[in-house]
Write a protein that holds these residues in place. Structure first.
Motif, PDB file in Angstrom:
ATOM      1  N   THR A  11      46.759  41.752   9.601  1.00  0.00           N
ATOM      2  CA  THR A  11      47.451  40.184   9.438  1.00  0.00           C
ATOM      3  C   THR A  11      46.470  39.317   9.515  1.00  0.00           C
ATOM      4  O   THR A  11      46.932  37.941   9.602  1.00  0.00           O
ATOM      5  N   SER A  12      45.058  39.767   9.227  1.00  0.00           N
ATOM      6  CA  SER A  12      44.033  38.591   9.527  1.00  0.00           C
ATOM      7  C   SER A  12      44.198  37.649   8.326  1.00  0.00           C
ATOM      8  O   SER A  12      43.723  36.838   8.487  1.00  0.00           O
ATOM      9  N   TRP A  13      45.003  37.927   7.240  1.00  0.00           N
ATOM     10  CA  TRP A  13      45.057  36.976   6.037  1.00  0.00           C
ATOM     11  C   TRP A  13      46.183  36.010   6.149  1.00  0.00           C
ATOM     12  O   TRP A  13      45.881  34.755   5.545  1.00  0.00           O
ATOM     13  N   LEU A  14      46.973  35.915   7.400  1.00  0.00           N
ATOM     14  CA  LEU A  14      47.842  34.905   7.569  1.00  0.00           C
ATOM     15  C   LEU A  14      47.079  33.463   8.281  1.00  0.00           C
ATOM     16  O   LEU A  14      46.229  33.606   8.988  1.00  0.00           O
ATOM     17  N   PRO A  15      47.706  32.315   7.758  1.00  0.00           N
ATOM     18  CA  PRO A  15      47.211  31.247   8.341  1.00  0.00           C
ATOM     19  C   PRO A  15      47.128  31.171  10.004  1.00  0.00           C
ATOM     20  O   PRO A  15      48.454  31.341  10.453  1.00  0.00           O
ATOM     21  N   ARG A  16      46.390  30.437  10.538  1.00  0.00           N
ATOM     22  CA  ARG A  16      46.538  30.250  11.738  1.00  0.00           C
ATOM     23  C   ARG A  16      45.804  28.978  12.002  1.00  0.00           C
ATOM     24  O   ARG A  16      44.841  28.643  11.447  1.00  0.00           O
ATOM     25  N   ALA A  17      46.352  28.046  13.102  1.00  0.00           N
ATOM     26  CA  ALA A  17      45.914  26.755  13.355  1.00  0.00           C
ATOM     27  C   ALA A  17      44.638  27.142  14.079  1.00  0.00           C
ATOM     28  O   ALA A  17      43.443  26.063  13.814  1.00  0.00           O
ATOM     29  N   GLN A  18      43.996  28.007  14.751  1.00  0.00           N
ATOM     30  CA  GLN A  18      42.798  28.182  15.283  1.00  0.00           C
ATOM     31  C   GLN A  18      41.772  28.417  14.358  1.00  0.00           C
ATOM     32  O   GLN A  18      40.636  28.142  14.413  1.00  0.00           O
ATOM     33  N   TYR A  19      42.134  28.944  13.339  1.00  0.00           N
ATOM     34  CA  TYR A  19      41.167  29.162  11.909  1.00  0.00           C
ATOM     35  C   TYR A  19      40.808  27.875  11.528  1.00  0.00           C
ATOM     36  O   TYR A  19      39.662  27.601  10.947  1.00  0.00           O
ATOM     37  N   LEU A  20      41.422  26.686  11.541  1.00  0.00           N
ATOM     38  CA  LEU A  20      41.128  25.337  11.168  1.00  0.00           C
ATOM     39  C   LEU A  20      40.022  24.961  12.005  1.00  0.00           C
ATOM     40  O   LEU A  20      39.090  24.068  11.831  1.00  0.00           O
ATOM     41  N   GLU A  21      40.317  25.047  13.429  1.00  0.00           N
ATOM     42  CA  GLU A  21      39.152  24.685  14.396  1.00  0.00           C
ATOM     43  C   GLU A  21      37.800  25.552  14.242  1.00  0.00           C
ATOM     44  O   GLU A  21      36.694  24.887  14.210  1.00  0.00           O
ATOM     45  N   ALA A  22      37.834  26.963  13.677  1.00  0.00           N
ATOM     46  CA  ALA A  22      36.841  27.724  13.446  1.00  0.00           C
ATOM     47  C   ALA A  22      35.990  27.073  12.340  1.00  0.00           C
ATOM     48  O   ALA A  22      34.784  27.181  12.202  1.00  0.00           O
ATOM     49  N   THR A  23      36.831  26.867  11.226  1.00  0.00           N
ATOM     50  CA  THR A  23      36.145  26.193  10.137  1.00  0.00           C
ATOM     51  C   THR A  23      35.484  24.830  10.337  1.00  0.00           C
ATOM     52  O   THR A  23      34.333  24.636   9.971  1.00  0.00           O
ATOM     53  N   THR A  24      36.070  24.203  11.366  1.00  0.00           N
ATOM     54  CA  THR A  24      35.443  22.819  11.665  1.00  0.00           C
ATOM     55  C   THR A  24      34.249  23.045  12.412  1.00  0.00           C
ATOM     56  O   THR A  24      33.228  22.470  11.959  1.00  0.00           O
ATOM     57  N   ALA A  25      34.230  24.170  13.443  1.00  0.00           N
ATOM     58  CA  ALA A  25      32.992  24.398  13.969  1.00  0.00           C
ATOM     59  C   ALA A  25      31.896  24.934  13.153  1.00  0.00           C
ATOM     60  O   ALA A  25      30.705  24.705  13.042  1.00  0.00           O
ATOM     61  N   ALA A  26      32.351  25.742  12.243  1.00  0.00           N
ATOM     62  CA  ALA A  26      31.288  26.447  11.136  1.00  0.00           C
ATOM     63  C   ALA A  26      30.662  25.358  10.234  1.00  0.00           C
ATOM     64  O   ALA A  26      29.321  25.103   9.874  1.00  0.00           O
ATOM     65  N   LEU A  27      31.830  24.147   9.842  1.00  0.00           N
ATOM     66  CA  LEU A  27      31.013  23.087   8.880  1.00  0.00           C
ATOM     67  C   LEU A  27      30.126  22.512   9.653  1.00  0.00           C
ATOM     68  O   LEU A  27      29.168  22.058   9.094  1.00  0.00           O
ATOM     69  N   ARG A  28      30.429  22.030  10.965  1.00  0.00           N
ATOM     70  CA  ARG A  28      29.524  21.500  11.784  1.00  0.00           C
ATOM     71  C   ARG A  28      28.234  21.971  12.033  1.00  0.00           C
ATOM     72  O   ARG A  28      27.379  21.281  11.941  1.00  0.00           O
TER      73      ARG A  28
ATOM     74  N   VAL B 185      21.502  21.687   7.663  1.00  0.00           N
ATOM     75  CA  VAL B 185      21.043  20.850   6.714  1.00  0.00           C
ATOM     76  C   VAL B 185      20.472  19.682   7.100  1.00  0.00           C
ATOM     77  O   VAL B 185      19.315  19.234   6.478  1.00  0.00           O
ATOM     78  N   VAL B 186      20.710  18.938   7.983  1.00  0.00           N
ATOM     79  CA  VAL B 186      20.200  17.614   8.485  1.00  0.00           C
ATOM     80  C   VAL B 186      19.003  18.131   9.142  1.00  0.00           C
ATOM     81  O   VAL B 186      17.928  17.383   8.909  1.00  0.00           O
ATOM     82  N   TYR B 187      18.827  19.167   9.913  1.00  0.00           N
ATOM     83  CA  TYR B 187      17.545  19.384  10.615  1.00  0.00           C
ATOM     84  C   TYR B 187      16.698  20.095   9.574  1.00  0.00           C
ATOM     85  O   TYR B 187      15.376  19.839   9.893  1.00  0.00           O
TER      86      TYR B 187
END
Length: 180
Positions: free
Chosen positions: A153-170, A176-178
């Motif tokens: 079921t790893s393909w199912l959307p989960r709110a925690q994945y939004l947080e993981a995406t935010t951390a990855a983007l940060r 990039v900045v460094y």
């Protein structure tokens, strides 16, 4: 590395939940708490003689507490001698962590140093330490990636994945900045 005793373990900041602590709830840790646990283990087992606790807390929470001091207090509570803890209370980001730790390491003549940080944050951390001229070993913790084929079921959307995406983007943005 197995069998190596380090003169110091560097605990990178980013462990304290500064908003919860700023609300007066006492010590509160976020998803990066494995950094603290791994540092404790290196000290407890004698694999590291000292710990350099590097980091402050951004914004107004800094007025009430300091991350490096909170982490030092926790280690003392767990039985680590206070004289084995070196508090670096000023760093606000990874570059400053490396810069301030460089000064401590050089002033104390330390050569065997290991950095504990999250696996996702390791590349940026090692890049910063390399750039300031401090050779370090790495102890990555709190791995967040997994083999998706092992979970039907790893393909199912989960709110925690939004947080993981935010951390990855940060983290990607930080790299990039460094690099620039």
């Amino acid at each position: 590395r197995a069998g190596v005793t380090y003169e110091a373990v560097v605990l990178m900041g980013g462990v304290v939940n500064d908003r919860a602590m700023g609300s007066g709830h006492g010590a509160s840790y976020n998803d990066n708490v494995e950094r603290l646990l791994a540092t404790y283990d290196l000290l407890r087992t004698g694999r590291a003689k000292f710990a350099i606790l590097s980091g402050s807390v951004p914004d107004r929470a800094r007025e009430a507490h300091n991350e490096a001091e909170v982490l030092a207090a926790q280690l003392v509570t767990w039985g680590i001698e206070k004289d084995r803890l070196i508090v670096e209370p000023k760093a606000q980001n990874t570059w400053e962590n490396a810069s301030y730790v460089k000064d401590i390491v050089r002033a104390r003549g330390m050569s065997r140093v290991v950095v504990v940080t999250s696996a996702f944050h390791l590349a940026r951390t090692l890049g910063c330490f390399r750039k300031v001229g401090v050779p370090v070993d790495a102890r990555p913790v709190d791995f967040r990636a997994f083999d998706t084929s092992a979970y039907a079921t790893s393909w199912l959307p989960r709110a925690q994945y939004l947080e993981a995406t935010t951390a990855a983007l940060r983290e990607l943005f930080g790299r990039v900045v460094y690099r620039l």
